[in-house]
Design a protein around this motif. Structure first.
Motif, PDB file in Angstrom:
ATOM      1  N   VAL A  75       0.840  -1.196   0.000  1.00  0.00           N
ATOM      2  CA  VAL A  75       0.000   0.000   0.000  1.00  0.00           C
ATOM      3  C   VAL A  75       0.876   1.248   0.000  1.00  0.00           C
ATOM      4  CG1 VAL A  75      -1.599   1.389   1.395  1.00  0.00           C
ATOM      5  CG2 VAL A  75      -2.042  -1.042   1.038  1.00  0.00           C
ATOM      6  N   GLY A  76       1.941   1.226   0.797  1.00  0.00           N
ATOM      7  CA  GLY A  76       2.853   2.365   0.845  1.00  0.00           C
ATOM      8  C   GLY A  76       3.477   2.662  -0.503  1.00  0.00           C
ATOM      9  N   LEU A  77       3.853   1.619  -1.241  1.00  0.00           N
ATOM     10  CA  LEU A  77       4.447   1.827  -2.563  1.00  0.00           C
ATOM     11  C   LEU A  77       3.421   2.367  -3.559  1.00  0.00           C
ATOM     12  CD1 LEU A  77       6.874  -1.198  -3.024  1.00  0.00           C
ATOM     13  CD2 LEU A  77       7.401   1.154  -2.356  1.00  0.00           C
ATOM     14  N   LEU A  78       2.174   1.948  -3.444  1.00  0.00           N
ATOM     15  CA  LEU A  78       1.149   2.506  -4.331  1.00  0.00           C
ATOM     16  C   LEU A  78       0.958   3.995  -4.057  1.00  0.00           C
ATOM     17  CD1 LEU A  78      -1.622  -0.254  -4.479  1.00  0.00           C
ATOM     18  CD2 LEU A  78       0.158   0.251  -6.152  1.00  0.00           C
ATOM     19  N   ARG A  79       0.990   4.373  -2.803  1.00  0.00           N
ATOM     20  CA  ARG A  79       0.864   5.804  -2.492  1.00  0.00           C
ATOM     21  C   ARG A  79       2.104   6.560  -2.976  1.00  0.00           C
ATOM     22  NH1 ARG A  79      -3.849   5.978  -0.318  1.00  0.00           N
ATOM     23  NH2 ARG A  79      -4.574   4.462   1.241  1.00  0.00           N
ATOM     24  N   ASN A  80       3.242   5.913  -2.957  1.00  0.00           N
ATOM     25  CA  ASN A  80       4.449   6.511  -3.532  1.00  0.00           C
ATOM     26  C   ASN A  80       4.267   6.719  -5.039  1.00  0.00           C
ATOM     27  OD1 ASN A  80       7.310   7.307  -3.062  1.00  0.00           O
ATOM     28  ND2 ASN A  80       7.736   5.613  -4.474  1.00  0.00           N
ATOM     29  N   ALA A  81       3.639   5.745  -5.702  1.00  0.00           N
ATOM     30  CA  ALA A  81       3.384   5.867  -7.140  1.00  0.00           C
ATOM     31  C   ALA A  81       2.454   7.035  -7.442  1.00  0.00           C
ATOM     32  CB  ALA A  81       2.785   4.567  -7.676  1.00  0.00           C
ATOM     33  N   VAL A  82       1.483   7.277  -6.572  1.00  0.00           N
ATOM     34  CA  VAL A  82       0.590   8.425  -6.746  1.00  0.00           C
ATOM     35  C   VAL A  82       1.389   9.723  -6.634  1.00  0.00           C
ATOM     36  CG1 VAL A  82      -1.372   9.673  -5.767  1.00  0.00           C
ATOM     37  CG2 VAL A  82      -1.430   7.175  -5.907  1.00  0.00           C
ATOM     38  N   ASP A  83       2.290   9.776  -5.660  1.00  0.00           N
ATOM     39  CA  ASP A  83       3.137  10.967  -5.485  1.00  0.00           C
ATOM     40  C   ASP A  83       3.990  11.199  -6.725  1.00  0.00           C
ATOM     41  OD1 ASP A  83       4.487  13.101  -4.346  1.00  0.00           O
ATOM     42  OD2 ASP A  83       5.816  11.847  -3.137  1.00  0.00           O
ATOM     43  N   LEU A  84       4.579  10.137  -7.245  1.00  0.00           N
ATOM     44  CA  LEU A  84       5.419  10.272  -8.441  1.00  0.00           C
ATOM     45  C   LEU A  84       4.613  10.775  -9.631  1.00  0.00           C
ATOM     46  CD1 LEU A  84       8.218   7.916  -9.660  1.00  0.00           C
ATOM     47  CD2 LEU A  84       6.406   8.565 -11.240  1.00  0.00           C
ATOM     48  N   ALA A  85       3.441  10.174  -9.844  1.00  0.00           N
ATOM     49  CA  ALA A  85       2.620  10.573 -10.995  1.00  0.00           C
ATOM     50  C   ALA A  85       2.196  12.029 -10.908  1.00  0.00           C
ATOM     51  CB  ALA A  85       1.394   9.667 -11.094  1.00  0.00           C
ATOM     52  N   ASP A 185       5.285   1.001 -13.693  1.00  0.00           N
ATOM     53  CA  ASP A 185       5.714   0.328 -12.457  1.00  0.00           C
ATOM     54  C   ASP A 185       6.924   0.999 -11.814  1.00  0.00           C
ATOM     55  OD1 ASP A 185       3.659  -1.469 -12.542  1.00  0.00           O
ATOM     56  OD2 ASP A 185       4.845  -3.139 -13.284  1.00  0.00           O
ATOM     57  N   LEU A 186       6.823   2.288 -11.553  1.00  0.00           N
ATOM     58  CA  LEU A 186       7.901   3.018 -10.896  1.00  0.00           C
ATOM     59  C   LEU A 186       7.603   3.225  -9.414  1.00  0.00           C
ATOM     60  CD1 LEU A 186       8.686   5.671 -13.669  1.00  0.00           C
ATOM     61  CD2 LEU A 186       9.370   3.264 -13.505  1.00  0.00           C
ATOM     62  N   ASP A 187       6.830   2.320  -8.825  1.00  0.00           N
ATOM     63  CA  ASP A 187       6.376   2.453  -7.442  1.00  0.00           C
ATOM     64  C   ASP A 187       7.531   2.539  -6.446  1.00  0.00           C
ATOM     65  OD1 ASP A 187       4.355   1.546  -9.108  1.00  0.00           O
ATOM     66  OD2 ASP A 187       3.478   0.194  -7.650  1.00  0.00           O
ATOM     67  N   THR A 188       8.657   1.887  -6.735  1.00  0.00           N
ATOM     68  CA  THR A 188       9.746   1.808  -5.763  1.00  0.00           C
ATOM     69  C   THR A 188      10.786   2.916  -5.926  1.00  0.00           C
ATOM     70  OG1 THR A 188      10.901   0.227  -7.183  1.00  0.00           O
ATOM     71  CG2 THR A 188       9.513  -0.688  -5.452  1.00  0.00           C
ATOM     72  N   TYR A 189      10.570   3.847  -6.852  1.00  0.00           N
ATOM     73  CA  TYR A 189      11.483   4.986  -6.975  1.00  0.00           C
ATOM     74  C   TYR A 189      11.517   5.739  -5.638  1.00  0.00           C
ATOM     75  CZ  TYR A 189      12.383   4.788 -12.022  1.00  0.00           C
ATOM     76  OH  TYR A 189      12.826   4.436 -13.272  1.00  0.00           O
ATOM     77  N   ARG A 190      12.678   6.332  -5.339  1.00  0.00           N
ATOM     78  CA  ARG A 190      12.879   6.995  -4.050  1.00  0.00           C
ATOM     79  C   ARG A 190      13.014   8.500  -4.237  1.00  0.00           C
ATOM     80  NH1 ARG A 190      16.665   3.285  -0.136  1.00  0.00           N
ATOM     81  NH2 ARG A 190      15.500   1.337  -0.359  1.00  0.00           N
ATOM     82  N   ARG A 191      12.545   9.233  -3.232  1.00  0.00           N
ATOM     83  CA  ARG A 191      12.680  10.686  -3.236  1.00  0.00           C
ATOM     84  C   ARG A 191      14.068  11.056  -2.724  1.00  0.00           C
ATOM     85  NH1 ARG A 191       9.503  14.907  -5.426  1.00  0.00           N
ATOM     86  NH2 ARG A 191       7.312  14.609  -4.927  1.00  0.00           N
ATOM     87  N   GLY A 192      14.882  11.623  -3.580  1.00  0.00           N
ATOM     88  CA  GLY A 192      16.177  12.123  -3.168  1.00  0.00           C
ATOM     89  C   GLY A 192      17.185  11.032  -2.877  1.00  0.00           C
TER      90      GLY A 192
END
Length: 285
Positions: A75-85, A185-192
């Protein structure tokens, strides 16, 4: 308006909602992946969409592979994907059209990406009819134009603060009629910049930087340049890894080879620097 684009919250499981309101073209779950996510390619009167969820909250069905992340982490990675998009609209990223909250977490509704996934199982990589082989053997001009898109996307992502993680041929969808490229499928990309806290991070060993295998190593834009370089070199040399087979001029080959150096300090200092070197090489005969 499609039933997938209107609700923000539903009181049932996404699988039930999707099957009630859409025609399922394909399902991607335990039978095809070990992430624990469950996704669907669906048709509606308004068009074709891709719906991605974290899958069920309970135990996997008997015989299913054990997910490498628990449900909360997915779930956390999906929310990360929303942030990226939301932070990086780009033509190479399928549009995120809606996020539907459900009892088992969010369902992300994307435009369906036209084309074929480049990644195939190892035993199909030699098949000349596979997307893997066809991508690698596109005419040089077409292949370089698709690499242009991949590099430009990551320049934009880096400018928004993202560092690549788990970028491999399973993220590339190519529409051979164009050709055109979509990256998924860029869900695991990291901020900074961050520190490798996994040891062996997510990804395909064919494309991963050395620091992605070393606990405590720095993961930053130089890591992204390595993975970009490896993808471009692998397919740009027609799967041979040999410089004489590279699809572009020598200056471009040198820019890509620098991106792939083992020591981060020897690579381009940033994705923007690599993109600049790529564009300079592209302008030469």
């Amino acid at each position: 308006m499609s039933a997938l684009l209107t609700p923000k919250v539903i009181d049932q499981e996404p699988s039930d909602y999707v099957r009630r309101h859409c025609t399922v073209v394909a399902e991607f779950g335990a039978a095809t992946q070990d992430s624990g996510n469950v996704s669907w390619l669906v048709d509606t009167p308004q068009g074709r969409y891709f719906v991605k969820t974290a899958g069920p909250t309970g135990e996997q069905a008997p015989g299913s592979p054990t997910p490498y992340l628990d449900h909360g982490d997915r779930v956390g990675l999906l929310r990360n994907a929303v942030d990226l998009a939301s932070s990086c609209p780009h033509v190479a990223l399928p549009r995120l059209l809606n996020v539907i909250e459900s009892p088992s977490g969010p369902g992300l509704v994307y435009d369906a990406a036209p084309g074929e996934l480049v990644h195939v199982p190892p035993d199909r990589r030699a098949d000349p009819n596979s997307a893997y082989q066809r991508f690698a053997h596109l005419p040089a001009d077409d292949l370089l134009c698709l690499f242009d898109v991949l590099v430009d996307l990551h320049r934009a992502l880096a400018a928004a603060g993202w560092v690549a993680c788990d970028l491999y041929d399973g993220c590339l969808i190519v529409d051979f009629e164009g050709p055109s490229l979509r990256v998924i499928d860029l869900d695991t990309y990291r901020r900074g910049p961050s520190v490798n806290d996994m040891g062996h991070m997510f990804g395909s060993s064919r494309f991963m930087a050395p620091e992605e295998l070393e606990m405590g190593a720095v993961i930053d834009q130089r890591t992204t340049t390595f993975t970009l370089g490896r993808l471009i070199w692998h397919f740009g040399t027609r799967l041979t890894e040999q410089a004489p087979r590279f699809c572009g001029p020598p200056a471009l080959a040198r820019a890509v080879q620098r991106a792939c150096r083992p020591r981060p300090a020897d690579r381009h200092a940033s994705v923007a620097a690599f993109a600049d070197a790529w564009e300079a090489g592209r302008s030469l005969p």
